[in-house]
Write a protein that holds these residues in place. Structure first.
Motif, PDB file in Angstrom:
ATOM      1  N   UNK A 139       0.814  -1.209   0.000  1.00 49.65           N
ATOM      2  CA  UNK A 139       0.000   0.000   0.000  1.00 49.65           C
ATOM      3  C   UNK A 139       0.853   1.267   0.000  1.00 49.65           C
ATOM      4  N   UNK A 381      -7.223   1.780   5.033  1.00 51.24           N
ATOM      5  CA  UNK A 381      -7.252   0.444   5.611  1.00 51.24           C
ATOM      6  C   UNK A 381      -8.610   0.202   6.224  1.00 51.24           C
ATOM      7  N   UNK A 388      -8.856   7.009  17.026  1.00 47.73           N
ATOM      8  CA  UNK A 388      -9.031   8.255  16.287  1.00 47.73           C
ATOM      9  C   UNK A 388     -10.404   8.240  15.655  1.00 47.73           C
ATOM     10  N   UNK A 391     -10.552   9.256  11.516  1.00 46.16           N
ATOM     11  CA  UNK A 391      -9.258   8.861  10.974  1.00 46.16           C
ATOM     12  C   UNK A 391      -9.079   9.457   9.600  1.00 46.16           C
ATOM     13  N   UNK A 392      -8.005  10.190   9.453  1.00 45.43           N
ATOM     14  CA  UNK A 392      -7.747  10.741   8.138  1.00 45.43           C
ATOM     15  C   UNK A 392      -7.088   9.679   7.286  1.00 45.43           C
ATOM     16  N   UNK A 393      -7.337   9.769   6.033  1.00 44.26           N
ATOM     17  CA  UNK A 393      -6.732   8.791   5.132  1.00 44.26           C
ATOM     18  C   UNK A 393      -5.240   9.053   5.035  1.00 44.26           C
ATOM     19  N   UNK A 394      -4.506   7.994   5.049  1.00 44.35           N
ATOM     20  CA  UNK A 394      -3.053   8.146   4.984  1.00 44.35           C
ATOM     21  C   UNK A 394      -2.647   8.771   3.651  1.00 44.35           C
ATOM     22  N   UNK A 395      -1.894   9.816   3.738  1.00 47.29           N
ATOM     23  CA  UNK A 395      -1.305  10.384   2.519  1.00 47.29           C
ATOM     24  C   UNK A 395       0.166  10.055   2.599  1.00 47.29           C
ATOM     25  N   UNK A 396       0.567   9.074   1.853  1.00 47.00           N
ATOM     26  CA  UNK A 396       1.838   8.429   2.166  1.00 47.00           C
ATOM     27  C   UNK A 396       3.048   9.126   1.589  1.00 47.00           C
ATOM     28  N   UNK A 397       2.823   9.974   0.674  1.00 48.65           N
ATOM     29  CA  UNK A 397       3.980  10.686   0.122  1.00 48.65           C
ATOM     30  C   UNK A 397       3.632  12.163   0.008  1.00 48.65           C
ATOM     31  N   UNK A 398       3.480  12.824   1.155  1.00 52.63           N
ATOM     32  CA  UNK A 398       3.004  14.206   1.131  1.00 52.63           C
ATOM     33  C   UNK A 398       4.050  15.142   0.537  1.00 52.63           C
TER      34      UNK A 398
ATOM     35  N   UNK B  88      -3.477   8.301  21.337  1.00 52.02           N
ATOM     36  CA  UNK B  88      -4.373   7.522  20.492  1.00 52.02           C
ATOM     37  C   UNK B  88      -3.730   6.146  20.341  1.00 52.02           C
ATOM     38  N   UNK B 117       3.179   2.764   8.839  1.00 48.25           N
ATOM     39  CA  UNK B 117       3.713   3.413   7.636  1.00 48.25           C
ATOM     40  C   UNK B 117       2.600   3.821   6.674  1.00 48.25           C
ATOM     41  N   UNK B 118       1.506   3.080   6.665  1.00 46.92           N
ATOM     42  CA  UNK B 118       0.387   3.475   5.808  1.00 46.92           C
ATOM     43  C   UNK B 118      -0.249   4.775   6.310  1.00 46.92           C
ATOM     44  N   UNK B 119      -0.050   5.073   7.581  1.00 47.42           N
ATOM     45  CA  UNK B 119      -0.565   6.339   8.136  1.00 47.42           C
ATOM     46  C   UNK B 119       0.544   7.378   8.277  1.00 47.42           C
ATOM     47  N   UNK B 121       1.651   9.696   6.521  1.00 46.53           N
ATOM     48  CA  UNK B 121       1.325  11.057   6.123  1.00 46.53           C
ATOM     49  C   UNK B 121       0.635  11.854   7.219  1.00 46.53           C
ATOM     50  N   UNK B 122       0.123  11.181   8.244  1.00 47.25           N
ATOM     51  CA  UNK B 122      -0.531  11.866   9.359  1.00 47.25           C
ATOM     52  C   UNK B 122       0.460  12.325  10.413  1.00 47.25           C
ATOM     53  N   UNK B 141       8.265   6.121   2.554  1.00 49.76           N
ATOM     54  CA  UNK B 141       7.466   7.275   3.001  1.00 49.76           C
ATOM     55  C   UNK B 141       8.413   8.452   3.168  1.00 49.76           C
ATOM     56  N   UNK B 142       7.860   9.649   3.214  1.00 54.37           N
ATOM     57  CA  UNK B 142       8.729  10.806   3.378  1.00 54.37           C
ATOM     58  C   UNK B 142       8.762  11.313   4.821  1.00 54.37           C
TER      59      UNK B 142
END
Lengths: 398, 398
Positions: A139, A381, A388, A391-398, B88, B117-119, B121-122, B141-142
């Motif tokens: 993912x 997921x 949380x 839950x915000x959606x993971x933004x994996x490469x911001x 959390x 790691x999927x999260x 970006x949070x 991830x960044x």
């Protein structure tokens, strides 16, 4: 298959700024540029690819890599450094962890899988021939990952397959091995390089057991069937269960014509298979696929198997072998083996279980998935618990 | 620590569109908005966080999570579902794999790490308190990942730390545990919640061994020292090496005042530590850190230790304990233990090993790394072998 050096590689991707297509190495004309895919294949690193002896996952990865290269695809094989392939080879581990105690399985599995995903942007599709662990990285990249499920070693690994069901692009290796909880893109039976197996029209004089020596594989049943049938039995394969070998196999060796050939490489395997009256495959579990069954048929040797798992999909009862329920049935089948045509056995493999067919099936699937646009990667997921609320959606490469 | 429900959480990040800052829950004034970080902490899932008994990694993750929440940071703790935290909580595994045979370690380690790691970006930063495996996801991830190396269980895991040295932001838990091949951001000694350890000005009458019962920890040496010193010995901790316990510990139980208290929870641990003459910590390996040593000092109990690993950094020889080379030295140290001030022991922990100090150190490091801009993620890998002559840099999210 798998004996050319890594230098002899077909490259046709202009995106990698590569060399011109090498037309001298292969007689297969390259497919048009637009349908050439950049494919990463993650092999198991338990053994070298292709395996020297035992190693069905590595064998399938090798067959697939060679076949895709032959079709003109741009293939990178992630495998051990001592692997032999005409694809590009990327290795983290020098040797398979089953073959070199200096290779720590957990450490090198992590490095190996990570290497493939860190290069995901170079591939149109990743073929996961490894097991469940690569799914947990899938993912984090947008390259689609197609996961061949080589059977479920235990129910304990199901949570991972369930978790990545939406992005896993699962391939079953037999219809029998499909798990009702999971969605599948396709069932693709394994295929073998027919040229590696010599068709022998005349049956030999021994029965054969070929496989891991383990209760699941029914070595002890093969011994009993051979004894009752009054035929010699050759046993070949790695000893996976030492106590079982010691208690139920070893006492019979050298008696009633039972011999143990040990683990066998390709040449000896071919000879043992082709010179057998029948392969005794009296398994006690739902085997997801049986490469040795197909290999036996390729040499013309019919198979006597219990009707579990994939066996009814592979063995045509009464034509390429017999599906039997018990020892008495197996002994009876040995008596009737002369009624089967060895040519029919070979022909059925030629029709259904060649490497070309398997590779074509995978190539078609990869093209279809790549054409389907971006994968479902980065979808939120579904499982796990979290406090949380929003839950915000993971933004994996911001 | 760790007994507040997950609902009582300070939230101050406007990026998550969260509630207003809750000023009623804590007396610590929240730090200014701009310095509040969104922090993901990956705990080990061998045990619950905090652990019921043994579990130093989980203990540190818990202490860090609680402390960062108290400072006003927005903390998500990745741990087992039965964990207790005011951060959390994100859980994949219901229980620790050491505590529930139904939890497959490999399966749930993968799901657990992937979830973090999927999260990614949070989070502004991820604190990896797990071990080496999360590093293999970190280049995908960044978000910067700060990895606390809780010691090297074996040299076999070094290849992973070497591979991710450029992006790993390593934290050593003692200067002694720094590996010469690796770069480190900082050494941060563990800290403990002083309120959990009762200072007792008067020494007790027994010597104490507290830790895993294993040759590395020198349980057998503690028995011999106590015998020669003529003092009772209480042994507490999990039996990690059953044969060692059976052969070298069990025969002494009930004789010469040697008793075994079993694994102990926080309250019994506090009482055993505080009522000891000295903690005997006669380790035979370079221990990366010794939480029990600091805990003993917190109750006022000095420590007699071998000068290996982190011990010279923790124990002030001649002031909070004695560093001794052998059994004779340890017996001699027991005789001189009365010359040490129990208040000095407590004060040294107060000055150097509190949870507040540890949390402040981590918070400062996280801020520094986050302020440093994007991490080095997606840098090209350095190792592995490849037949690709012009390896393109991985573009992980094309």
């Amino acid at each position: 298959m798998g004996v050319r050096g890594p230098a002899g590689v077909v490259r046709s991707s202009t995106e990698l700024g590569g060399d011109p297509i090498d037309l001298t190495r292969t007689s297969t004309p390259p497919i048009p540029e637009r349908t050439c895919l950049r494919i990463g294949i993650i092999a198991s690193i338990a053994h070298r690819t292709p395996p020297r002896g035992y190693g069905p996952w590595e064998q399938v990865a090798s067959t697939l890599a060679e076949g895709l290269v032959a079709l003109g695809h741009d293939v990178t094989l992630f495998a051990t450094a001592d692997s032999i392939t005409s694809a590009r080879l990327h290795a983290e581990a020098l040797h398979g962890y089953e073959e070199d105690p200096g290779v720590d399985a957990k450490v090198y599995e992590g490095l190996h899988i990570a290497a493939a995903f860190e290069r995901a942007g170079e591939f149109d599709v990743i073929s996961n021939q490894f097991d469940f662990l690569p799914l947990t990285y899938s993912r984090l990249v947008s390259t689609p990952v197609v996961t061949t499920i080589h059977g479920f070693s235990s129910a304990a690994i199901l949570p991972v397959y369930r978790e990545y069901d939406d992005v896993g692009h699962y391939v079953a290796i037999s219809d029998a091995d499909r798990h009702p909880d999971l969605g599948y893109e396709a069932t693709i039976h394994h295929g073998i390089e027919l040229s590696g197996f010599t068709y022998r029209p005349d049956p030999g004089e021994h029965l054969l057991f070929l496989g891991r020596i383990h209760p699941d594989k029914g070595t002890h049943l093969a011994i009993e069937v051979a004894r009752r049938a009054g035929l010699p039995l050759v046993i070949a394969g790695i000893v996976q269960d030492k106590a079982y070998f010691r208690d139920l196999v070893q006492p019979h060796l050298g008696r009633s014509g039972v011999t143990y050939a040990g683990p066998v490489g390709p040449a000896e395997r071919d000879a043992l298979l082709g010179r057998a009256v029948a392969l005794l495959h009296l398994i006690g579990f739902a085997e997801p696929f049986g490469l040795s069954v197909v290999e036996a048929l390729a040499t013309g040797t019919p198979v006597i198997a219990r009707p579990l798992g994939s066996m009814p999909e592979i063995v045509r009862h009464g034509r390429t072998g017999f599906l039997v329920d018990d020892i008495a049935g197996a002994v009876d089948a040995v008596g009737r083996i002369g009624s089967l045509s060895r040519q029919d056995c070979r022909d059925d493999v030629d029709a259904r279980f060649t490497a070309e067919r398997m590779v074509a099936d995978y190539a078609e699937l990869f093209s279809r998935i790549v054409a389907g646009g971006p994968s479902a990667a980065n979808r939120s997921r579904r499982s796990g618990t979290s406090t949380t609320a929003n839950r915000t959606e993971a933004s994996l490469a911001p």
